[in-house]
Design a protein around this motif. Structure first.
Motif, mmCIF file in Angstrom:
data_model
loop_
_atom_site.group_PDB
_atom_site.id
_atom_site.type_symbol
_atom_site.label_atom_id
_atom_site.label_comp_id
_atom_site.label_asym_id
_atom_site.label_seq_id
_atom_site.Cartn_x
_atom_site.Cartn_y
_atom_site.Cartn_z
ATOM 1 N N UNK A 228 0.834 -1.207 0.000
ATOM 2 C CA UNK A 228 0.000 0.000 0.000
ATOM 3 C C UNK A 228 0.869 1.257 0.000
ATOM 4 N N UNK A 229 1.916 1.254 0.827
ATOM 5 C CA UNK A 229 2.821 2.413 0.893
ATOM 6 C C UNK A 229 3.519 2.618 -0.447
ATOM 7 N N UNK A 230 3.961 1.528 -1.065
ATOM 8 C CA UNK A 230 4.610 1.607 -2.379
ATOM 9 C C UNK A 230 3.656 2.207 -3.413
ATOM 10 N N UNK B 42 -3.661 11.729 -8.257
ATOM 11 C CA UNK B 42 -4.158 12.394 -7.057
ATOM 12 C C UNK B 42 -4.228 11.453 -5.854
ATOM 13 N N UNK B 43 -3.856 11.975 -4.707
ATOM 14 C CA UNK B 43 -3.810 11.182 -3.484
ATOM 15 C C UNK B 43 -5.168 10.556 -3.165
ATOM 16 N N UNK B 44 -6.234 11.309 -3.312
ATOM 17 C CA UNK B 44 -7.570 10.768 -3.009
ATOM 18 C C UNK B 44 -7.887 9.570 -3.905
ATOM 19 N N UNK B 45 -7.514 9.666 -5.155
ATOM 20 C CA UNK B 45 -7.738 8.563 -6.099
ATOM 21 C C UNK B 45 -6.917 7.336 -5.687
ATOM 22 N N UNK B 46 -5.666 7.551 -5.318
ATOM 23 C CA UNK B 46 -4.796 6.447 -4.910
ATOM 24 C C UNK B 46 -5.283 5.820 -3.601
ATOM 25 N N UNK C 105 -8.824 -5.282 -6.815
ATOM 26 C CA UNK C 105 -9.061 -4.963 -8.229
ATOM 27 C C UNK C 105 -8.619 -3.541 -8.558
ATOM 28 N N UNK C 106 -9.024 -2.584 -7.732
ATOM 29 C CA UNK C 106 -8.656 -1.192 -8.014
ATOM 30 C C UNK C 106 -7.181 -0.938 -7.716
ATOM 31 N N UNK D 296 -5.346 -2.119 -10.740
ATOM 32 C CA UNK D 296 -5.483 -1.118 -11.805
ATOM 33 C C UNK D 296 -4.567 0.080 -11.532
ATOM 34 N N UNK D 297 -4.474 0.488 -10.268
ATOM 35 C CA UNK D 297 -3.573 1.583 -9.901
ATOM 36 C C UNK D 297 -2.129 1.212 -10.212
ATOM 37 N N UNK D 298 -1.726 0.023 -9.840
ATOM 38 C CA UNK D 298 -0.371 -0.451 -10.125
ATOM 39 C C UNK D 298 -0.086 -0.402 -11.622
ATOM 40 N N UNK D 299 -1.017 -0.862 -12.410
ATOM 41 C CA UNK D 299 -0.825 -0.864 -13.870
ATOM 42 C C UNK D 299 -0.770 0.563 -14.431
ATOM 43 N N UNK D 300 -1.594 1.447 -13.889
ATOM 44 C CA UNK D 300 -1.564 2.853 -14.326
ATOM 45 C C UNK D 300 -0.223 3.483 -13.977
#
Length: 123
Positions: A30-32, A43-47, A55-56, A59-63
């Motif tokens: 999560x920290x990474x 954006x921090x809120x999105x992350x 799942x999300x 997707x964040x990792x891939x983005x």
């Protein structure tokens, strides 16, 4: 900024996930993901919202990996073009290449490198 960035961990994690390993949302992962999101202008809120679910978070990792990869490719291509234009004596063309890169780049590290390249063109 650039001396603090090391994306090897996020690249390795993304490669493992792409190879079929399940993403496990440990505190370190999560920290990474959160640190990398900041480094690639997500954006921090999105992350924060993304790391609540596998799942999300995946997707964040891939983005994040996509932004790192595409920014790197754009930077390499721009530097190559700038080098060719400078060798041909076309400083204005070289400046335009870096200005065009800055117009689309969102990753702060790559923006910083492009700005430094523009400054070098002034020398």
């Amino acid at each position: 900024m650039s001396e603090d960035i090391n994306w090897d961990e996020v690249r390795a994690l993304a490669a493992r996930v792409d190879a079929g390993e399940a993403l496990v949302l440990t505190p370190d992962v999560r920290e990474l993901l959160l640190r990398t999101a900041r480094e690639v202008a997500i954006p921090d809120a999105e992350a924060q919202a993304a790391i609540q679910d596998i799942t999300t978070a995946t997707a964040l990792l891939r983005e994040e990996r996509g932004r790192i990869r595409s920014g790197s490719m754009r930077m390499m291509a721009a530097r190559s073009e700038v080098r060719k234009l400078r060798q041909a004596g076309d400083t204005a063309g070289a400046r335009k290449v870096m200005e065009d890169l800055l117009a689309v780049e969102v990753v702060p590290l790559y923006r910083e490198l492009a700005e430094m390249a523009l400054e070098d063109l002034d020398d």
